[in-house]
Design a protein around this motif. Structure first.
Motif, PDB file in Angstrom:
ATOM      1  N   THR A  15       0.852  -1.182   0.000  1.00 33.81           N
ATOM      2  CA  THR A  15       0.000   0.000   0.000  1.00 33.81           C
ATOM      3  C   THR A  15       0.888   1.233   0.000  1.00 33.81           C
ATOM      4  O   THR A  15       2.114   1.171   0.046  1.00 33.81           O
ATOM      5  CB  THR A  15      -0.895   0.021   1.252  1.00 33.81           C
ATOM      6  OG1 THR A  15      -0.083   0.254   2.415  1.00 33.81           O
ATOM      7  CG2 THR A  15      -1.625  -1.308   1.406  1.00 33.81           C
ATOM      8  N   SER A  16       0.272   2.395  -0.028  1.00 28.87           N
ATOM      9  CA  SER A  16       1.018   3.650  -0.056  1.00 28.87           C
ATOM     10  C   SER A  16       1.626   3.981   1.303  1.00 28.87           C
ATOM     11  O   SER A  16       2.494   4.842   1.413  1.00 28.87           O
ATOM     12  CB  SER A  16       0.099   4.799  -0.498  1.00 28.87           C
ATOM     13  OG  SER A  16      -1.015   4.901   0.382  1.00 28.87           O
ATOM     14  N   ALA A  17       1.180   3.311   2.362  1.00 26.20           N
ATOM     15  CA  ALA A  17       1.718   3.573   3.694  1.00 26.20           C
ATOM     16  C   ALA A  17       3.158   3.068   3.790  1.00 26.20           C
ATOM     17  O   ALA A  17       3.485   2.005   3.290  1.00 26.20           O
ATOM     18  CB  ALA A  17       0.868   2.890   4.762  1.00 26.20           C
ATOM     19  N   SER A  18       4.016   3.857   4.412  1.00 24.31           N
ATOM     20  CA  SER A  18       5.422   3.477   4.548  1.00 24.31           C
ATOM     21  C   SER A  18       5.596   2.468   5.668  1.00 24.31           C
ATOM     22  O   SER A  18       5.221   2.747   6.804  1.00 24.31           O
ATOM     23  CB  SER A  18       6.278   4.709   4.829  1.00 24.31           C
ATOM     24  OG  SER A  18       7.596   4.329   5.151  1.00 24.31           O
ATOM     25  N   PRO A  19       6.202   1.286   5.394  1.00 21.45           N
ATOM     26  CA  PRO A  19       6.418   0.296   6.455  1.00 21.45           C
ATOM     27  C   PRO A  19       7.305   0.825   7.569  1.00 21.45           C
ATOM     28  O   PRO A  19       7.251   0.345   8.690  1.00 21.45           O
ATOM     29  CB  PRO A  19       7.080  -0.873   5.718  1.00 21.45           C
ATOM     30  CG  PRO A  19       6.736  -0.690   4.276  1.00 21.45           C
ATOM     31  CD  PRO A  19       6.631   0.793   4.084  1.00 21.45           C
ATOM     32  N   THR A  20       8.160   1.836   7.261  1.00 22.34           N
ATOM     33  CA  THR A  20       9.054   2.353   8.294  1.00 22.34           C
ATOM     34  C   THR A  20       8.308   3.115   9.368  1.00 22.34           C
ATOM     35  O   THR A  20       8.836   3.344  10.451  1.00 22.34           O
ATOM     36  CB  THR A  20      10.107   3.282   7.661  1.00 22.34           C
ATOM     37  OG1 THR A  20       9.442   4.367   6.993  1.00 22.34           O
ATOM     38  CG2 THR A  20      10.971   2.521   6.667  1.00 22.34           C
ATOM     39  N   ASN A  21       7.071   3.550   9.072  1.00 22.81           N
ATOM     40  CA  ASN A  21       6.274   4.265  10.063  1.00 22.81           C
ATOM     41  C   ASN A  21       5.427   3.333  10.917  1.00 22.81           C
ATOM     42  O   ASN A  21       4.688   3.793  11.788  1.00 22.81           O
ATOM     43  CB  ASN A  21       5.361   5.286   9.371  1.00 22.81           C
ATOM     44  CG  ASN A  21       6.155   6.366   8.665  1.00 22.81           C
ATOM     45  OD1 ASN A  21       7.240   6.729   9.123  1.00 22.81           O
ATOM     46  ND2 ASN A  21       5.631   6.866   7.559  1.00 22.81           N
ATOM     47  N   ILE A  22       5.498   2.035  10.644  1.00 19.29           N
ATOM     48  CA  ILE A  22       4.690   1.055  11.365  1.00 19.29           C
ATOM     49  C   ILE A  22       5.558   0.352  12.394  1.00 19.29           C
ATOM     50  O   ILE A  22       6.712   0.006  12.123  1.00 19.29           O
ATOM     51  CB  ILE A  22       4.075   0.037  10.380  1.00 19.29           C
ATOM     52  CG1 ILE A  22       3.137   0.755   9.417  1.00 19.29           C
ATOM     53  CG2 ILE A  22       3.334  -1.068  11.120  1.00 19.29           C
ATOM     54  CD1 ILE A  22       2.587  -0.118   8.329  1.00 19.29           C
ATOM     55  N   GLY A  23       5.017   0.171  13.574  1.00 19.09           N
ATOM     56  CA  GLY A  23       5.760  -0.513  14.620  1.00 19.09           C
ATOM     57  C   GLY A  23       5.906  -1.988  14.331  1.00 19.09           C
ATOM     58  O   GLY A  23       5.222  -2.562  13.477  1.00 19.09           O
ATOM     59  N   ALA A  24       6.816  -2.611  15.039  1.00 15.60           N
ATOM     60  CA  ALA A  24       7.052  -4.053  14.923  1.00 15.60           C
ATOM     61  C   ALA A  24       6.790  -4.689  16.285  1.00 15.60           C
ATOM     62  O   ALA A  24       6.121  -4.095  17.133  1.00 15.60           O
ATOM     63  CB  ALA A  24       8.479  -4.304  14.447  1.00 15.60           C
ATOM     64  N   THR A  25       7.288  -5.876  16.495  1.00 13.82           N
ATOM     65  CA  THR A  25       7.086  -6.524  17.785  1.00 13.82           C
ATOM     66  C   THR A  25       8.403  -7.057  18.322  1.00 13.82           C
ATOM     67  O   THR A  25       9.272  -7.487  17.560  1.00 13.82           O
ATOM     68  CB  THR A  25       6.030  -7.649  17.696  1.00 13.82           C
ATOM     69  OG1 THR A  25       5.666  -8.069  19.011  1.00 13.82           O
ATOM     70  CG2 THR A  25       6.529  -8.837  16.902  1.00 13.82           C
ATOM     71  N   ILE A  26       8.558  -6.999  19.643  1.00 17.63           N
ATOM     72  CA  ILE A  26       9.764  -7.427  20.341  1.00 17.63           C
ATOM     73  C   ILE A  26       9.373  -8.532  21.315  1.00 17.63           C
ATOM     74  O   ILE A  26       8.528  -8.322  22.185  1.00 17.63           O
ATOM     75  CB  ILE A  26      10.406  -6.263  21.111  1.00 17.63           C
ATOM     76  CG1 ILE A  26      10.770  -5.114  20.161  1.00 17.63           C
ATOM     77  CG2 ILE A  26      11.629  -6.734  21.896  1.00 17.63           C
ATOM     78  CD1 ILE A  26      11.132  -3.820  20.885  1.00 17.63           C
ATOM     79  N   ALA A  27       9.967  -9.699  21.166  1.00 16.45           N
ATOM     80  CA  ALA A  27       9.715 -10.815  22.082  1.00 16.45           C
ATOM     81  C   ALA A  27      10.895 -10.938  23.039  1.00 16.45           C
ATOM     82  O   ALA A  27      12.029 -11.138  22.607  1.00 16.45           O
ATOM     83  CB  ALA A  27       9.523 -12.118  21.300  1.00 16.45           C
ATOM     84  N   VAL A  28      10.631 -10.800  24.325  1.00 17.55           N
ATOM     85  CA  VAL A  28      11.658 -10.954  25.351  1.00 17.55           C
ATOM     86  C   VAL A  28      11.467 -12.341  25.962  1.00 17.55           C
ATOM     87  O   VAL A  28      10.441 -12.611  26.583  1.00 17.55           O
ATOM     88  CB  VAL A  28      11.543  -9.873  26.437  1.00 17.55           C
ATOM     89  CG1 VAL A  28      12.705  -9.995  27.432  1.00 17.55           C
ATOM     90  CG2 VAL A  28      11.518  -8.478  25.815  1.00 17.55           C
ATOM     91  N   VAL A  29      12.437 -13.218  25.759  1.00 17.78           N
ATOM     92  CA  VAL A  29      12.264 -14.615  26.160  1.00 17.78           C
ATOM     93  C   VAL A  29      13.070 -14.923  27.413  1.00 17.78           C
ATOM     94  O   VAL A  29      14.061 -14.256  27.731  1.00 17.78           O
ATOM     95  CB  VAL A  29      12.647 -15.581  25.015  1.00 17.78           C
ATOM     96  CG1 VAL A  29      11.715 -15.377  23.831  1.00 17.78           C
ATOM     97  CG2 VAL A  29      14.099 -15.411  24.586  1.00 17.78           C
ATOM     98  N   ALA A  30      12.639 -15.960  28.139  1.00 10.48           N
ATOM     99  CA  ALA A  30      13.244 -16.293  29.426  1.00 10.48           C
ATOM    100  C   ALA A  30      14.429 -17.232  29.293  1.00 10.48           C
ATOM    101  O   ALA A  30      15.277 -17.287  30.184  1.00 10.48           O
ATOM    102  CB  ALA A  30      12.196 -16.917  30.345  1.00 10.48           C
ATOM    103  N   GLY A  31      14.498 -17.989  28.207  1.00  4.47           N
ATOM    104  CA  GLY A  31      15.627 -18.874  27.974  1.00  4.47           C
ATOM    105  C   GLY A  31      16.603 -18.250  27.004  1.00  4.47           C
ATOM    106  O   GLY A  31      16.607 -17.029  26.793  1.00  4.47           O
ATOM    107  N   GLY A  32      17.471 -19.078  26.409  1.00  5.90           N
ATOM    108  CA  GLY A  32      18.373 -18.567  25.394  1.00  5.90           C
ATOM    109  C   GLY A  32      17.611 -18.018  24.204  1.00  5.90           C
ATOM    110  O   GLY A  32      16.487 -18.439  23.907  1.00  5.90           O
ATOM    111  N   VAL A  33      18.218 -17.074  23.509  1.00  5.11           N
ATOM    112  CA  VAL A  33      17.535 -16.415  22.402  1.00  5.11           C
ATOM    113  C   VAL A  33      17.214 -17.384  21.273  1.00  5.11           C
ATOM    114  O   VAL A  33      16.330 -17.134  20.440  1.00  5.11           O
ATOM    115  CB  VAL A  33      18.392 -15.228  21.898  1.00  5.11           C
ATOM    116  CG1 VAL A  33      19.603 -15.718  21.110  1.00  5.11           C
ATOM    117  CG2 VAL A  33      17.580 -14.248  21.077  1.00  5.11           C
ATOM    118  N   ASP A  34      17.893 -18.527  21.243  1.00  7.14           N
ATOM    119  CA  ASP A  34      17.684 -19.535  20.197  1.00  7.14           C
ATOM    120  C   ASP A  34      16.717 -20.627  20.613  1.00  7.14           C
ATOM    121  O   ASP A  34      16.435 -21.532  19.824  1.00  7.14           O
ATOM    122  CB  ASP A  34      19.013 -20.175  19.829  1.00  7.14           C
ATOM    123  CG  ASP A  34      19.695 -20.827  21.033  1.00  7.14           C
ATOM    124  OD1 ASP A  34      19.660 -20.223  22.116  1.00  7.14           O
ATOM    125  OD2 ASP A  34      20.261 -21.921  20.889  1.00  7.14           O
TER     126      ASP A  34
END
Length: 441
Positions: A177-196
Motif C-alpha cells: 500500500t502507499s503507507a510506509s512500512p518504516t512508520n509502522i511498529g514491529a514486535t519485540i519478544a523478550v524470552v526467558a531462555g536462550g535467544v535460540d
C-alpha cells in the motif's frame, strides 16, 4: 528537550570481554555489576579487584569469576546463530533499558536490533486467557503498531502471543500500500531462555516470523532452556524497554502483575483492561485500576497518556556516561565503597535469588548446513483439547461459537460436544446469535 544525546564511544574489545566475564561471575547480579563499574570505571579493573574486595569484607559469599575461555565459547556459539551480545555501554544499548537500576549487563538479539530504540508499549497477561481477551490483545497490538509503536511481550501462550500476532498483522496489511512500512511498529519478544530456544513449542512459527519482522531478545546465554525462576528477570526487561505496560487478564499473584509493579517502580505508565468481577482473570487488572492504573478500553486511553509515537524517542532518559578506557576512573579520595558493592549483592539476591546466570549444559545442535540450529524446548505429546481447556477460552462476555472453532482448530462437532458437556455441568450458557459464555460463579 535535547533529542540528540551524544552516543557513547564503542567499548574496546578487551573491555567488552571483561564486562561479559564480570556479568557471568557468580554472585554478580545486574545491580552489583553496575556498582562495580561505578567504583572502578572498567570491568577489567573490577575483575582484578574483586578477590580482594571479598576478602576484605570477610564475606561468606564465594565468588567464582567466569573464565575467559567460557566467555569466548559463549560468544562463538552466539555468532554461529547470527547473533551477538549488546553490552551495557554499547551505542546500540537502548537508553530506556540502561536507565533502570537492574538493567541487564548484556543481552542477545535475533532480528533487527534497531527496533529497540523506537517507542514501545508492552502488553502482558494471562496464559490461560479467554478468547475475548486474546482478541482484544490482538486488536490493541495491531492498532499500536499502525500508530508507530513497537509492541513488546514475552512470547508466552495467551495474551502475549495474541499481542505479537496483532503487531505483525499491521505490517503485513500495509505491505503493497502507499503507507510506509518504516512508520509502522514491529514486535519485540523478550524470552526467558536462550535467544535460540523456542518456548512454548507451539509458538515455533510465531518465533520465526518475529525474527524475520521484529526481534527476539534474551539476557540468557544461547542454548539455555527456560526455568520458572527466569521469568521474573525477563519481566523487568519488557517493562524496561517500554514507555507503558498494558495488563490484560491476570490473576492477583501472576507474573503480569509483577511486570506491572516493576513498570511502576521504573517510572513507566501502567494501563489495565477491566473485566468482570466474577472472572478470576480480571482480578489483577481490576486491582491495578483500583490502585491507580489507567483504565484501558482502547488505544485512545494509551495515546491520551503517552502521546503519538512520532513525537517521542523510545524514552526520554539520559544515557549512562560510560568510561571506555581500560584504566579505572579515579575514585573520589581514592576510596572504594565496599559496603555499596556488598549492598548491591544483597539487592540482587533479594530480587533475583539466582542473580548469577548459569550456562547451558549442552551446545545447540548443528544443522545440515553446519550452522547452529534454532531449537524448540522439550517435544510434547499432541494436545488433546478438553472441556476445561475450552472453558478457559470463555469469559462472562458472550463469544461466537465460530470464533471458538477457529481459536481451538477443532471441528465444529467436537466443539459442540464439549459445549454440551459444559452446559450439563452448569458452567456455560448459550446466548442469541450462536454465542456462549461462562456462567458467573
Amino acid at each position: 528537550m535535547n533529542l540528540h544525546t551524544p552516543q557513547p564511544e564503542r567499548l574496546p574489545q578487551s573491555e567488552r570481554l571483561a564486562r561479559m566475564r564480570l556479568a557471568r561471575s557468580s554472585q554478580i547480579g545486574p545491580v552489583t555489576f553496575r556498582r562495580l563499574l561505578e567504583q572502578f570505571g572498567s570491568a577489567r579493573t573490577a575483575l582484578e579487584a574483586l578477590p580482594d574486595i571479598i576478602a576484605k569484607s570477610r564475606s561468606r559469599r564465594p565468588v567464582e569469576i567466569a573464565t575467559r575461555e567460557d566467555t569466548v565459547a559463549e560468544i562463538e556459539t552466539a555468532l554461529a546463530l547470527s547473533t551477538r551480545p549488546i553490552i551495557w555501554g554499547d551505542p546500540e544499548y537502548p537508553a530506556a533499558l540502561a536507565a533502570i537500576e537492574d538493567a541487564p549487563p548484556y543481552f542477545y538479539v535475533l532480528g533487527d536490533p534497531g527496533l529497540l530504540t523506537r517507542p514501545t508499549i508492552g502488553i502482558v497477561g494471562a496464559r490461560n486467557a479467554s478468547l475475548g481477551g486474546c482478541q482484544f490483545a490482538g486488536k490493541l497490538g495491531r492498532e499500536l503498531a499502525v500508530a508507530g509503536f513497537n509492541v513488546a511481550s514475552g512470547l508466552a501462550r495467551g495474551i502475549d502471543g495474541a499481542a505479537h500476532d496483532g503487531a505483525m498483522a499491521a505490517l503485513k496489511s500495509r505491505r503493497g500500500t502507499s503507507a510506509s512500512p518504516t512508520n509502522i511498529g514491529a514486535t519485540i519478544a523478550v524470552v526467558a531462555g536462550g535467544v535460540d530456544v523456542i518456548y512454548p513449542r507451539e509458538h515455533a512459527d510465531l518465533y520465526r516470523r518475529i525474527c524475520e519482522n521484529g526481534c527476539v531478545i534474551s539476557e540468557m546465554p544461547p542454548g539455555l532452556k527456560p526455568q520458572a525462576r527466569h521469568f521474573p528477570r525477563r519481566n523487568r526487561i519488557i517493562s524496561g524497554l517500554s514507555q507503558g505496560i498494558v495488563v490484560i487478564e491476570a490473576g492477583r499473584n501472576s507474573g503480569s502483575l509483577i511486570t506491572a509493579r516493576m513498570a511502576a517502580e521504573q517510572g513507566r505508565d501502567v494501563f489495565a483492561v477491566p473485566g468482570s468481577p466474577t472472572d478470576p482473570r480480571a482480578a489483577g487488572p481490576n486491582s491495578l485500576i483500583r490502585d491507580g492504573a489507567v483504565l484501558c478500553d482502547s488505544i485512545d486511553a494509551i495515546l491520551d497518556v503517552v502521546g503519538p509515537a512520532g513525537g517521542l524517542r523510545q524514552f526520554d532518559a539520559p544515557a549512562y556516561p560510560f568510561n571506555s578506557d581500560s584504566r579505572p576512573a579515579p575514585a573520589q579520595s581514592g576510596h572504594i565503597d565496599i559496603d555499596a558493592i556488598l549492598a548491591g549483592m544483597d539487592h540482587d539476591q533479594n530480587m533475583m535469588p539466582d542473580s548469577s546466570i548459569e550456562t547451558p549444559a549442552r551446545k545447540p545442535a548443528k544443522s545440515h548446513a553446519g550452522r547452529e540450529k534454532i531449537t524448540a524446548v522439550a517435544p510434547m505429546a499432541p494436545d488433546v483439547f478438553s472441556a476445561d481447556e475450552l472453558y478457559d477460552l470463555l469469559s462472562t462476555a458472550p463469544v461466537a461459537i465460530d470464533s471458538l472453532i477457529r481459536a481451538s482448530n477443532l471441528p465444529a462437532g467436537a466443539i459442540s460436544t464439549l459445549l454440551i458437556e459444559l452446559e450439563l455441568s452448569g458452567r456455560v450458557e448459550r446466548h442469541p446469535g450462536n454465542r456462549v459464555s461462562r456462567i458467573p460463579n
